[in-house]
Design an enzyme around this catalytic site. Sequence first.
Site, PDB file in Angstrom:
ATOM      1  CG  ASP A 147      -0.201   0.282   2.486  1.00 14.27           C
ATOM      2  OD1 ASP A 147       0.779  -0.356   2.548  1.00 14.27           O
ATOM      3  OD2 ASP A 147      -0.799   0.986   3.312  1.00 14.27           O
ATOM      4  CD  GLU A 148       4.915   2.100   2.886  1.00 12.71           C
ATOM      5  OE1 GLU A 148       5.692   3.261   2.796  1.00 12.71           O
ATOM      6  OE2 GLU A 148       5.170   1.304   3.512  1.00 12.71           O
TER       7      GLU A 148
HETATM    8 MG   LIG Z   1      -0.175   2.497   4.936  1.00 13.35          MG
END
Ligand SMILES: [Mg+2]
Length: 442
Positions: A147-148
């Site tokens: 998620d990054e």
């Molecule tokens: Mg995050």
Amino acid sequence: MFAAMPTPVNDPSHGFCRDCLTLQRGSGLRCSACGSPRLARHPELYSLRIAHIDCDAFYAAVEKRDNPELKDKPVIIGGGKRGVVSTACYIARIHGVRSAMPMFKALEACPEAVVIKPDMEKYVRVGREVRAMMQALTPLVEPLSIDEAFLDLSGTERLHGRPPALVLARFTQAVEKEIGITVSAGLSYCKFLAKVASDFRKPRGFSIIGQAEALGFLAEQPVTMIWGVGKAFAATLEQDGIRMISQLQRMERGELMRRYGTMGDRLYRLSRGQDERRVVPDHDAKSVSAETTFDTDLASAADLVPVLRALSEKVSARLKKAGIAGRTVVLKLKTSDFKIRTRNRQLADPTRLADRIFQTGLQLLEKETDGTRYRLLGIGVSDLSDADRADPPDLVDVQARKRALAEGAIDALRDKFGKKAVETGYTFGKGRNAHPPEDVER
Ligand SMILES: [Mg+2]
């Protein structure tokens, strides 16, 4: 779909509204068009190009999206085998719940929390959607996890017709509208500070750290903000009386290197906001692994461990050759009745060392040697990245450092005299029951 984009103006006195993207002049606290207080304003706003994007409380956000009844409730994702919190939503965090906290403690802090077992397949799917949207902005997307990611938006101004800051703001809106979760973004001139910035004001953050303010900003931060300074190393620095980055800024490079080796060099540079690391796009391969199927099923550690060692060395050799490293170690087992078990563990830093891959795989394997008979064993790494970030010298674990040095020496001998010249203890005598490992790349 969105409000018309403003004409890009490369005038540092112009900020913009993060909600309606209208350009702002002057220093009003609210948007002149929509009244929103979420204004982006910074002297270097239109010259910074390195971004870090991080989804806010990702797993919890996905669950809230899919079940609106959860919206205003404290939600904890976790309670799997390890019994710890994977992600807590921001409401649960207000009650003191934190990631990696044992579940029973989290429920002590927040008894009314809704606990949801992680649905990794779903999170991976949503993570891919977010990543695809990033890749539509620039080919230079370097994922750090599900998620990054870092984005290098240099040279995209012509493509998008607007400077990176506006591209980024528009992206955060698009994720909210199209995927239904929120992200925080950091914008700076280097990776280190872009990541620090995205962390600064979550959720829905949009923080900017410019060149001119970097030294002053860093001076006021604790050393733990520096990439690679974990709890253990922070304790070492603390013993030496160093707690704030400002102290590092006053020290000479030579002095830092004498004390802390190559980590000293990193401390010297990062404390001054110097970070030349490039944004390296995702490699084609998603993972590098090797696996082997046995002639007859195996159950005991005595049989499985030597195979794990040999496969770890295969994977490591491939990583070293390709100049890449992986941050997540993945163990794969197939039981005698063809059920597949995969277990993985994320490391603090990417590795390409056989020993680190093996030791991590061993910890995962120990839990699975419960009498089950296996027909296949595989080991690999995912979360691939450039090797230059791999295996920072671990100043605390002296044994790990010694093994890394030994591994370098073994590699050198093998280069010189061939693979068979040096065998480590674990691989002696293997192979009676195992096919030669086959390489599998995904
Ligand atoms: Mg995050």
